[in-house]
Design an enzyme around this catalytic site. Structure first.
Site, short mmCIF file in Angstrom:
data_model
loop_
_atom_site.label_atom_id
_atom_site.label_comp_id
_atom_site.label_asym_id
_atom_site.label_seq_id
_atom_site.Cartn_x
_atom_site.Cartn_y
_atom_site.Cartn_z
CB SER A 550 -0.96 -0.04 1.19
OG SER A 550 -1.97 0.92 1.05
CG ASP A 635 -6.88 -2.21 -3.50
OD1 ASP A 635 -7.51 -1.47 -2.73
OD2 ASP A 635 -5.70 -2.53 -3.33
CG HIS A 670 -5.98 -2.18 0.19
ND1 HIS A 670 -5.20 -1.61 -0.79
CD2 HIS A 670 -5.40 -1.83 1.36
CE1 HIS A 670 -4.21 -0.94 -0.23
NE2 HIS A 670 -4.30 -1.07 1.07
#
Length: 704
Positions: A550, A635, A670
């Site tokens: 991330s 995501d 995610h």
């Protein structure tokens, strides 16, 4: 590990000019962006087919290149799975007369949530068997479980796409009936009023996914009749609803990176009007708890950079009435606090280490819990009861498996309720060593690295080492135990966690010094840590690997542009790499709420600074390390097209023959796969990449 195969996918180039502040960026892969409507359409349009075809071609290439490792991946997966107690259960916690438990059965992917009334010897009542709930879905998450004050009803949240847009449902725990009430597009949280029929919840903006509106729902009425209680109009703020531990007040909170605001309502009067505690001010942050006739406030008021604890009468809640309870300390970050009938418990961080401090309200005692190891992670959790002398906390370290401990604050005795079992018969704590070293960064700041390795591993230039970091949002990665990491340590890897700026490891200033116009400190800290590890012969550039996910994936993208020669391999998971374009697009989830983290590129100064480090914009014609990039098609936090575009541009410009792999989970978002064993398969895939680069697989290195 080298690749000379030219049969990797080559993405089409479609020139798109992106102009801002008189600056023109050329983006040849802008076409890869799809809307949610396109992604979810039953009949795919031409662009959608083209994007999906490209992602699937990359997946085919990934499978081809890694085909010979599949047997090892499966063995590694079974090895990691074999350390896990499959029929595991949580330590029961008591709340409102019931003991609540989550447990797993052998072979199951998902937990079973249950409770027992009064004592642990009572009959088990199954609340949810998530394995049954999830059986028809590729991805499934159940959360937000919230039982009504009379213990008869439960609100729960489900997500079947992994975009964190939760459906709320209500179940009668006495009859097992699930009501027709279905509320869509929520953040998953909910609060019961004390009448056992009124529920407050937060809805998301369907496009930006910002939690923006609080509604009131009455059991048995259609969701279309729900009343909007509060709408957060500022696009840089998100809102939420919660309840005080005493169950006396319902709190609506609004927060941005730098400011917060709360309002409260008597939980016995759900149709009443919320009252503001303190109106929002730039750079004033505060969180609220309640004890007797006061609100207790964790805040940075009066320049309290590391936060302090204040209180104010509930009848006079505005800031001019706030008084100090725990003053600000320059050397100690006050992270959180918990209120009990006779005790105040503080969670602090000094010199990077967690501290748990216990104070009696009558001021007769004030002391810290004692921890022996040089690096560790400890935290207070699962304490819903108010009138108790027992506080529950967790403890673990790089070498010590996690324990759940009940500490008696009155007689200072510990009761270890559970120690994490590491199955397989091979793990012994004394076989692993951990240490903490301090690196002098280029500007003179001291950066800590926590390391762990097997005692039989010789530390020299031939030692393979995985360096990990995150470094954003003030999030501090703890020095925690990992059963999966043992698969690397037992094969000679060293694991290094770099506590770089952007976290709060050394207090709030450590975070402030690693964001906005100081963001590059995050990247240079990581690079300086890498150089230290090489110079002090913990490893060498031939054996140094880096990993982040991330915002940590942004870190990976930045460091390989700045100093690619330091690393043999990089793993970037769901990487935030197209920073300029994303932060210019306020329709993308999270963008507007993060202007105070990264800067708002609608302002030229911020635009220029972000562009100067944005990994996608800074890809150049030079040699890059071997790279594995992982993403999820659904995501909502880092859209799949960021890593997809990044890979395409890297393929176009990089001058090396090292391997570049993109693997897209077409079902996940995610957080990756939802089942506990499916997540292990992803870890096995990542570790196999590293071990193959080190020639530690039977059959040699990965070759196309």
């Amino acid at each position: 590990m080298k690749s000379t195969d030219a049969n990797y996918p080559i993405a089409d180039k479609q020139l798109t000019k992106l102009e801002k502040h008189g600056d023109v960026r050329i983006d040849n892969y802008f076409w890869m962006r799809l809307t949610d409507i396109q992604k979810n359409a039953i009949v795919k349009d031409e662009q959608t087919k083209k994007v999906v075809d490209y992602l699937e071609a990359e997946n085919v290439y990934f499978d081809k290149v890694t085909a010979y490792t599949k047997k090892f991946q499966e063995e590694l997966f079974q090895e990691m799975k074999g350390r896990i107690k499959e029929d595991d259960s949580s330590v029961p916690y008591k709340d409102n007369g019931y003991f609540y438990i989550s447990r797993y059965e052998i072979g199951s992917q998902y937990p079973i949530y249950s409770r027992k009334k009064g004592t642990l010897e009572a009959k088990e009542e199954i609340l949810f068997d998530v394995n049954i709930e999830a059986k028809d879905y590729e991805y499934f998450q159940l959360g937000g479980l919230n039982v009504s004050p009379d213990n008869k009803m439960a609100v729960y949240a489900t997500d079947t796409v992994s975009r964190r847009q939760y459906f709320l449902r209500i179940k009668n725990l006495e009859t097992g009936k699930v009501y027709k009430d279905i509320i869509d597009n929520t953040n998953g949280g909910s609060v019961w009023a004390n009448d056992n029929k009124t529920i407050f919840y937060t809805k998301k903006n369907p496009e930006t996914l910002r939690s923006s509106t609080v509604f009131r729902h009455v059991l048995g009425t259609p969701a279309s009749e729900d009343v909007e209680i509060f709408h957060e109009k500022d696009p840089t703020f998100s809102t939420y609803v919660t309840k005080t531990k005493s169950d006396e007040y319902i709190i609506i909170g609004s927060s941005s990176t730098l400011s917060s605001e709360s309002q409260f309502l008597d939980a016995n009067n759900p149709t009443g009007t919320f009252k503001l505690i303190q109106a929002r001010e730039k750079e004033l942050e505060y969180d609220i708890s309640q004890y007797k006739e006061h609100f207790y406030i964790l805040t940075n008021k009066d320049g309290a950079t590391n936060f302090k604890l204040m209180k104010t009468p509930i009848s006079k809640p505005t800031k001019e009435n706030w008084v100090d309870v725990i003053p600000h300390r320059q050397e100690t970050l006050l992270e959180d606090f918990s209120i009990f009938k006779d005790y105040l418990v503080l969670e602090e961080r000094t010199n990077g280490l967690n501290k748990i401090r216990i104070k009696r309200w009558d001021k007769k005692e004030d002391y810290y819990l004692h921890f022996n190891e040089e690096t560790y992670a400890a935290g207070v959790f699962g304490n819903p009861e108010f009138d108790t002398d027992i506080i529950r906390y967790s403890y673990n370290s790089f070498t010590t498996p996690s324990s759940v401990i009940d500490f008696n604050m009155k007689d200072r005795t510990n009761d270890v309720k559970k120690e994490q079992e590491v199955l397989g018969g091979k793990f012994k704590k004394e076989n692993y060593l951990s240490e903490r070293v301090w690196v002098t960064a280029r500007d003179g700041k001291k950066v800590a690295i926590s390391l762990v390795y097997h005692k039989d591993t010789t530390l020299n230039e031939n030692s393979p080492l995985l360096q990990y970091a995150y470094g954003s949002y003030g999030h501090t990665v703890s020095d925690s135990f990992s059963t999966t990491r043992l698969s690397l340590l037992d094969r000679g890897f060293v694991f290094a966690l770099a506590h770089i700026r952007g976290s709060q490891y050394l207090g709030r200033e450590w975070y402030e010094d690693g964001k906005m116009f100081k963001k590059k400190n995050t990247f240079t800290d990581f690079i300086d840590c890498s150089k230290y590890l090489i110079e002090h012969k913990y490893t060498s550039a031939k054996h140094l690997y880096a990993m982040g996910g991330s915002a940590g994936g942004l870190l990976m993208g930045a460091v390989v542009n700045m100093n690619p020669e330091l690393y043999n391999g990089i793993i970037a998971a769901v990487p935030f790499v197209d920073v300029v374009s994303t932060m210019l697009d306020d329709t993308i989830p999270l963008t507007t709420g993060e202007y105070d983290e990264w800067g708002n590129p609608n302002n030229k100064e911020a635009y220029d600074y972000i562009k100067s480090y944005s990994p996608y914009d800074q890809v150049g014609a030079h040699a890059y390390p071997n790279m594995l990039i992982i993403t999820g098609f659904h995501d909502s936090q880092v859209q799949y097209w960021e890593p997809a575009k990044w890979v395409a541009k890297l393929r176009e410009l990089k001058t090396d023959t090292n391997l570049l792999l993109l693997h897209t989970d077409m079902e996940a978002g995610h957080g990756g796969a939802s089942g506990r064993f499916e997540a292990l398969k992803e870890t096995a895939e990542e570790f196999t990449f590293l071990l193959a680069l080190e020639n530690k697989l039977e059959g040699g290195t990965i070759k196309p």
